[in-house]
Design a protein around this motif. Structure first.
Motif, PDB file in Angstrom:
ATOM      1  N   PRO A  11       0.827  -1.227   0.000  1.00  0.00           N
ATOM      2  CA  PRO A  11       0.000   0.000   0.000  1.00  0.00           C
ATOM      3  C   PRO A  11       0.848   1.259   0.000  1.00  0.00           C
ATOM      4  O   PRO A  11       0.340   2.365  -0.205  1.00  0.00           O
ATOM      5  N   TRP A  12       2.151   1.127   0.245  1.00  0.00           N
ATOM      6  CA  TRP A  12       3.042   2.300   0.287  1.00  0.00           C
ATOM      7  C   TRP A  12       3.805   2.502  -1.007  1.00  0.00           C
ATOM      8  O   TRP A  12       4.679   3.347  -1.097  1.00  0.00           O
ATOM      9  N   GLU A  13       3.488   1.703  -2.031  1.00  0.00           N
ATOM     10  CA  GLU A  13       4.136   1.883  -3.337  1.00  0.00           C
ATOM     11  C   GLU A  13       3.093   2.348  -4.325  1.00  0.00           C
ATOM     12  O   GLU A  13       2.002   1.767  -4.376  1.00  0.00           O
ATOM     13  N   VAL A  14       3.399   3.358  -5.140  1.00  0.00           N
ATOM     14  CA  VAL A  14       2.390   3.808  -6.104  1.00  0.00           C
ATOM     15  C   VAL A  14       2.244   2.783  -7.228  1.00  0.00           C
ATOM     16  O   VAL A  14       3.234   2.320  -7.801  1.00  0.00           O
ATOM     17  N   ALA A  15       0.986   2.443  -7.522  1.00  0.00           N
ATOM     18  CA  ALA A  15       0.686   1.556  -8.651  1.00  0.00           C
ATOM     19  C   ALA A  15       0.741   2.394  -9.926  1.00  0.00           C
ATOM     20  O   ALA A  15       0.625   3.623  -9.865  1.00  0.00           O
ATOM     21  N   PRO A  16       0.926   1.767 -11.100  1.00  0.00           N
ATOM     22  CA  PRO A  16       1.017   2.540 -12.348  1.00  0.00           C
ATOM     23  C   PRO A  16      -0.147   3.509 -12.548  1.00  0.00           C
ATOM     24  O   PRO A  16       0.057   4.665 -12.941  1.00  0.00           O
ATOM     25  N   ARG A  45       8.039   9.987  -1.035  1.00  0.00           N
ATOM     26  CA  ARG A  45       7.619  11.309  -0.560  1.00  0.00           C
ATOM     27  C   ARG A  45       6.149  11.336  -0.150  1.00  0.00           C
ATOM     28  O   ARG A  45       5.787  11.924   0.862  1.00  0.00           O
ATOM     29  N   LEU A  46       5.299  10.698  -0.966  1.00  0.00           N
ATOM     30  CA  LEU A  46       3.868  10.705  -0.619  1.00  0.00           C
ATOM     31  C   LEU A  46       3.595   9.782   0.561  1.00  0.00           C
ATOM     32  O   LEU A  46       2.724  10.051   1.388  1.00  0.00           O
ATOM     33  N   ARG A  59      -3.192   4.871  -1.561  1.00  0.00           N
ATOM     34  CA  ARG A  59      -4.551   4.953  -2.113  1.00  0.00           C
ATOM     35  C   ARG A  59      -5.423   5.888  -1.253  1.00  0.00           C
ATOM     36  O   ARG A  59      -6.064   6.798  -1.755  1.00  0.00           O
ATOM     37  N   THR A  60      -5.372   5.700   0.042  1.00  0.00           N
ATOM     38  CA  THR A  60      -6.186   6.544   0.932  1.00  0.00           C
ATOM     39  C   THR A  60      -5.703   7.995   0.859  1.00  0.00           C
ATOM     40  O   THR A  60      -6.498   8.924   0.953  1.00  0.00           O
TER      41      THR A  60
END
Ligand SMILES: C[S@@+](CC[C@H](N)C(=O)[O-])C[C@H]1O[C@@H](n2cnc3c(N)ncnc32)[C@H](O)[C@@H]1O
Length: 287
Positions: A11-16, A45-46, A59-60
């Motif tokens: 959940p801490w990695e951005v999906a494409p 960073r996010l 996502r949240t």
């Protein structure tokens, strides 16, 4: 829940698809050209911001930004994605030019000088401009200087307004200038210096998004916009340089970062030397 091929591993990695959403938001809101390959940086960073807010993943966090109508979270996103790296006396050739071509003639003619540090980050650039101006125009002459410094990042601007730096950051300034313009911290502030209040108040710090036009700003003799456009795509750069050209007095100077260039961009400015452009004299009034 089973993960689709599209989603991220954690959940801490951005999906494409999330990266694409962030890319679009960053482009529309502040012209940032987030190139593919920056996924890890964006995740880090996010993720940091999401944790600060007590959220359970990227996502949240994106849902939070989209639901926030105040714009506060969008500013935090910008803060998280922009790079505020800067330093005192950075790219010193520009300060030589400022002295010989702008400040010294103004000192001789008792003329006014207006300068905009656009994308001033944490203030090192506008404070460097200010101390050069104080040296050339003299204390009394500073009343003829208008110095506007702007940035989109509220966090960077806060620190610019405070004007507090560690001693190693001010090392590029000559010792005599450090004594004259800075006060040294004692006790808990040991190791820090602060720009003296009488100088800090000479800079008009403002939050401005360079994606917008700024009809309320006066015309300038010099615009510093260094190491900012590097993050923008070509159409955004072209529009921005067009707005700067209109904001310059005839004969006024646009100074950009030495790793930037206006190649492939249409603009009505004269190339003077690397990272230095000039509005031709006799080209009407600035707007
Ligand atoms: C790398 S710093 C450059 C600081 C300084 N000009 C220098 O050359 O040392 C880039 C700055 O541009 C600001 N910036 C990025 N996009 C911007 C925008 N759309 N409007 C205003 N400032 C922006 C960032 O917040 C950051 O502080």
């Amino acid at each position: 829940m089973k993960q689709s091929a599209e989603s991220a591993a954690s959940p801490w990695e951005v999906a494409p698809s999330q990266f694409e959403t962030i890319r679009m938001m960053a482009r529309t809101a502040f012209g940032l050209d987030l190139k593919p390959g920056k996924e890890a940086l964006v995740s880090a960073r996010l993720g940091k911001r999401a944790r600060e807010l007590g959220l359970d993943g990227i996502r949240t966090y994106l849902e939070r930004i989209q639901a926030d109508r105040t714009g506060v979270e969008l500013i935090a996103l910008i803060d998280a994605l922009t790079t505020n790296y800067t330093s005192f006396q950075r790219e010193p050739q520009h300060f030589d030019l400022l002295r010989t071509r702008v400040l010294e003639p103004a000192a001789r003619d008792h003329g006014r000088v207006s300068i905009w540090s656009a994308g001033c980050a944490t203030g090192e650039e506008p404070y460097t401009i200010l101390v050069h101006a104080a040296e050339v125009l003299g204390e009394a002459g500073l009343d003829r200087l208008r110095l506007v410094a702007s940035d989109i990042s509220t966090r960077a601007l806060e620190s610019a307004r405070r004007g507090i730096y560690t001693e190693d950051r001010v090392a590029p300034l000559p010792e005599s200038w450090r004594r004259k313009y800075l006060q040294r911290g004692t006790g808990e502030q040991q190791g820090y210096v602060r720009v003296k209040e009488s100088y800090r108040k000479r800079i008009d710090f403002q939050r401005r998004n360079l994606m917008e036009s700024h009809p309320d700003l006066p015309p300038f003799h010099v615009i510093f916009c260094r190491n900012v456009m590097i993050y923008f795509d070509k159409p955004t750069q072209e529009a921005l340089v067009g707005r700067f050209a209109e904001k310059l007095e005839p004969g006024g100077w646009l100074l950009i970062g030495h790793s930037e260039g206006l190649m492939g961009i249409r603009h009505g400015l004269e190339y003077v030397m690397p990272a230095v452009y000039r509005r031709p004299a006799g080209t009407g009034r600035a707007r």
